[in-house]
Design a protein around this motif. Structure first.
Motif, PDB file in Angstrom:
ATOM      1  N   GLU A 319       0.827  -1.213   0.000  1.00  0.00           N
ATOM      2  CA  GLU A 319       0.000   0.000   0.000  1.00  0.00           C
ATOM      3  C   GLU A 319       0.861   1.262   0.000  1.00  0.00           C
ATOM      4  O   GLU A 319       1.771   1.407   0.808  1.00  0.00           O
ATOM      5  CB  GLU A 319      -0.926  -0.019   1.213  1.00  0.00           C
ATOM      6  CG  GLU A 319      -1.966   1.084   1.208  1.00  0.00           C
ATOM      7  CD  GLU A 319      -3.008   0.897   2.300  1.00  0.00           C
ATOM      8  OE1 GLU A 319      -3.229   1.851   3.064  1.00  0.00           O
ATOM      9  OE2 GLU A 319      -3.583  -0.211   2.383  1.00  0.00           O
ATOM     10  N   GLY A 320       0.584   2.154  -0.951  1.00  0.00           N
ATOM     11  CA  GLY A 320       1.297   3.413  -1.047  1.00  0.00           C
ATOM     12  C   GLY A 320       2.694   3.319  -1.622  1.00  0.00           C
ATOM     13  O   GLY A 320       3.458   4.287  -1.538  1.00  0.00           O
ATOM     14  N   ASN A 322       6.092   2.854  -4.121  1.00  0.00           N
ATOM     15  CA  ASN A 322       6.672   3.435  -5.331  1.00  0.00           C
ATOM     16  C   ASN A 322       7.907   2.612  -5.692  1.00  0.00           C
ATOM     17  O   ASN A 322       8.719   2.275  -4.830  1.00  0.00           O
ATOM     18  CB  ASN A 322       7.071   4.893  -5.074  1.00  0.00           C
ATOM     19  CG  ASN A 322       7.568   5.610  -6.324  1.00  0.00           C
ATOM     20  OD1 ASN A 322       7.808   4.997  -7.356  1.00  0.00           O
ATOM     21  ND2 ASN A 322       7.715   6.921  -6.225  1.00  0.00           N
ATOM     22  N   ASP A 348       1.447   2.729  -6.508  1.00  0.00           N
ATOM     23  CA  ASP A 348       0.070   2.679  -6.013  1.00  0.00           C
ATOM     24  C   ASP A 348      -0.574   4.017  -6.357  1.00  0.00           C
ATOM     25  O   ASP A 348      -0.433   4.998  -5.631  1.00  0.00           O
ATOM     26  CB  ASP A 348       0.068   2.439  -4.503  1.00  0.00           C
ATOM     27  CG  ASP A 348      -1.336   2.335  -3.924  1.00  0.00           C
ATOM     28  OD1 ASP A 348      -2.317   2.561  -4.677  1.00  0.00           O
ATOM     29  OD2 ASP A 348      -1.453   2.052  -2.719  1.00  0.00           O
ATOM     30  N   ARG A 351      -2.717   5.979  -3.729  1.00  0.00           N
ATOM     31  CA  ARG A 351      -2.218   6.424  -2.429  1.00  0.00           C
ATOM     32  C   ARG A 351      -0.881   7.145  -2.465  1.00  0.00           C
ATOM     33  O   ARG A 351      -0.510   7.774  -1.484  1.00  0.00           O
ATOM     34  CB  ARG A 351      -2.128   5.221  -1.479  1.00  0.00           C
ATOM     35  CG  ARG A 351      -3.484   4.557  -1.227  1.00  0.00           C
ATOM     36  CD  ARG A 351      -3.321   3.218  -0.509  1.00  0.00           C
ATOM     37  NE  ARG A 351      -4.606   2.560  -0.319  1.00  0.00           N
ATOM     38  CZ  ARG A 351      -5.200   1.808  -1.238  1.00  0.00           C
ATOM     39  NH1 ARG A 351      -4.624   1.617  -2.419  1.00  0.00           N
ATOM     40  NH2 ARG A 351      -6.368   1.236  -0.995  1.00  0.00           N
ATOM     41  N   HIS A 352      -0.140   7.034  -3.551  1.00  0.00           N
ATOM     42  CA  HIS A 352       1.158   7.703  -3.582  1.00  0.00           C
ATOM     43  C   HIS A 352       1.036   9.061  -4.281  1.00  0.00           C
ATOM     44  O   HIS A 352       0.458   9.155  -5.367  1.00  0.00           O
ATOM     45  CB  HIS A 352       2.194   6.845  -4.306  1.00  0.00           C
ATOM     46  CG  HIS A 352       3.603   7.269  -4.024  1.00  0.00           C
ATOM     47  ND1 HIS A 352       4.168   8.393  -4.601  1.00  0.00           N
ATOM     48  CD2 HIS A 352       4.549   6.748  -3.196  1.00  0.00           C
ATOM     49  CE1 HIS A 352       5.403   8.533  -4.156  1.00  0.00           C
ATOM     50  NE2 HIS A 352       5.663   7.549  -3.306  1.00  0.00           N
ATOM     51  N   ASP A 449      10.196   1.512  -0.438  1.00  0.00           N
ATOM     52  CA  ASP A 449       8.942   0.800  -0.168  1.00  0.00           C
ATOM     53  C   ASP A 449       9.108  -0.688  -0.481  1.00  0.00           C
ATOM     54  O   ASP A 449       9.940  -1.077  -1.307  1.00  0.00           O
ATOM     55  CB  ASP A 449       7.805   1.361  -1.021  1.00  0.00           C
ATOM     56  CG  ASP A 449       7.523   2.820  -0.708  1.00  0.00           C
ATOM     57  OD1 ASP A 449       7.361   3.144   0.481  1.00  0.00           O
ATOM     58  OD2 ASP A 449       7.466   3.631  -1.655  1.00  0.00           O
TER      59      ASP A 449
END
Length: 462
Positions: A319-320, A322, A348, A351-352, A449
């Motif tokens: 989630e989120g 990159n 994402d 979310r990003h 990430d």
């Protein structure tokens, strides 16, 4: 030998050869079982929706009905390994259809209305022309869109009888239309199920009554002799770091062997990073850190350089997250942070914040980062925690294509005037001849990430 006896000899020899040929043909035909007797629907049942089927002139005819779910005529028996052949005809563009192979039926689903799901070989009369592709009905969606095999899009003939051949043997499913090799999928979700004929749902009452036709439906289940693909057909596999014989014959090889990091190294070092990147259960993972660009563990690159190539890879982001897959990386720019190169963006989008930066969405998932936005349909995007299939093709003439889950989403010509104009407007304008090197490394990015990779395979193109 006298003429009369010689004539007798020739006649006897001819009769023997005919008898041998007939016996061989009979044995070959005996291996087939007709699933449709040409007169009734014995052995079949209608499920799912309210479309109607009837038998007429040795054909099964399905009639479209508005505002009802997809309707299927399915076999009462289940089948495991088989070779199926049939003929199918569609008379109207509204009449999408398909053939279930190892299909599943849950009679309790949808409040007792029942639900058909599973592998379906498509009959798609629309301009998209994905007939013969593999769709996972009511489950995962498209497994083999025909963007992966554009040469097969012309195989299906609207308003004419089309010969389908479907092989489901072991974990391999292959399809042909009118002799054209179409789809090749390696997947083990279902090992057996029914054969099904679809009449697709329609919304407009004006399309009610449009017909889909089926005939000459036969199956083999014993002593199966698979028909090998001989063309340059892309293979979709949901397995783990394995290649089919066809792929190996067509020059594919694994760029990640699933066991260790052989073939990879740190971007600016000769050895692999000592921490951050690791291999577990056949998956290559970069650990999460602080979200910064290549400042914690660092990018990794191939030990080889590549010029023209076809690269496929599976990726899963958290989630989120990159990250990215870069190509034509030279490691010569002397910059701080991630190495410079053309980039297939992994992000994402929901979310990003990078998804809303750049120009007109050119930093979103599968885009050519900061240059060209990926033209994506939301139904082909898998979110955090799900595996996506990426693909990059660089042709010898510098044409480049990005694919996401089997669908082409970016195409451009490297080094063209249009390309250079995009570079001039981007963050890369400060580097001369950005992305135009004759060859370069392939890079997996550390952007702070957690991201996972598997099934990384490549072949060089001549």
């Amino acid at each position: 030998m006298k003429p009369k006896y010689f004539s007798y000899f020739l006649i006897s020899l001819a009769m023997g050869l005919f008898s041998c040929q007939t016996s061989t043909n009979d044995k070959k035909e005996e291996n087939w079982t007709n699933l449709f007797n040409g007169e009734t629907l014995d052995g079949w049942k209608v499920v799912g929706g309210k479309a109607e089927f009837e038998v007429k002139n040795g054909e099964i005819i399905g009639y479209a009905v508005a505002n009802t779910p997809n309707t299927f005529l399915i076999t009462e028996m289940d089948y495991s390994d088989f070779i199926l052949e049939l003929e199918l005809k569609i008379e109207d563009l509204s009449s999408n259809s398909g053939v279930m192979a190892r299909g599943q039926f849950d009679p309790t689903a949808r409040d007792g209305q029942g639900l058909v799901y599973g592998y379906q070989i498509e009959a798609d009369p629309s301009p998209r022309a994905w007939s013969g592709g593999l769709y996972d009905e009511q489950r995962r969606g498209w497994l083999y869109p025909l963007d992966l095999n554009p040469a097969a899009k012309a195989a299906f003939k609207m308003g004419e009888w089309n010969h389908y051949r479907i092989e489901a043997i072991g974990n391999e499913i292959k399809s042909w239309i009118n002799g054209q090799e179409v789809a090749y999928v390696v997947d083990d979700m279902d090992s057996k199920g029914h054969i099904g004929l679809q009449v697709h749902s329609i919304r407009s009452a004006e399309d009610e009554g449009n017909k889909t036709y089926f005939r000459n439906i036969r199956i083999q289940t014993d002593n199966l002799q698979p028909k090998p693909f001989t063309g340059d057909v892309f293979v979709v596999s949901t397995g783990l770091n394995e290649l089919t014989e066809l792929e190996e014959n067509n020059g594919w090889r694994l760029l990640f062997n699933g066991e260790n990091t052989t073939g990879w190294k740190a971007a600016y070092k000769e050895e692999f990073p000592s921490e951050g990147w690791f291999v577990q259960d056949g998956i290559l993972t970069i650990k999460a850190s602080d979200g910064s660009e290549s400042m914690s563990y660092g990018d990794i690159v191939t030990t080889e350089k590549f010029s023209a190539f076809d690269l496929a890879f599976d990726f899963k982001f958290t989630e989120g997250a990159n990250s990215g897959v870069k190509y034509f990386v030279t490691l010569s720019e002397g910059n701080v942070g991630s190495a410079i190169g053309l980039e297939y963006q992994i992000l994402d989008d929901e979310r990003h914040p990078d998804a809303k930066m750049g120009r007109e969405g050119n930093r979103t998932l599968a885009s050519l980062y900061d240059l060209i936005k990926a033209d994506k349909n939301p139904r082909f995007i898998k979110g955090p925690g799900e595996w996506n299939k990426g693909r990059l093709v660089v042709y010898p003439d510098n044409r480049v294509e990005h694919y996401l889950n089997g669908v082409k989403v970016v195409e451009y010509l490297r080094g063209s005037q249009a390309y250079r104009e995009l570079v001039a407007k981007s963050k890369y304008h400060i580097w001369e001849n950005f992305g135009e090197a004759e060859e370069g490394y392939i890079l997996l990015q550390d952007h702070g990430d957690e991201v996972h990779f598997k099934n990384i395979k490549i072949r060089t193109l001549q």
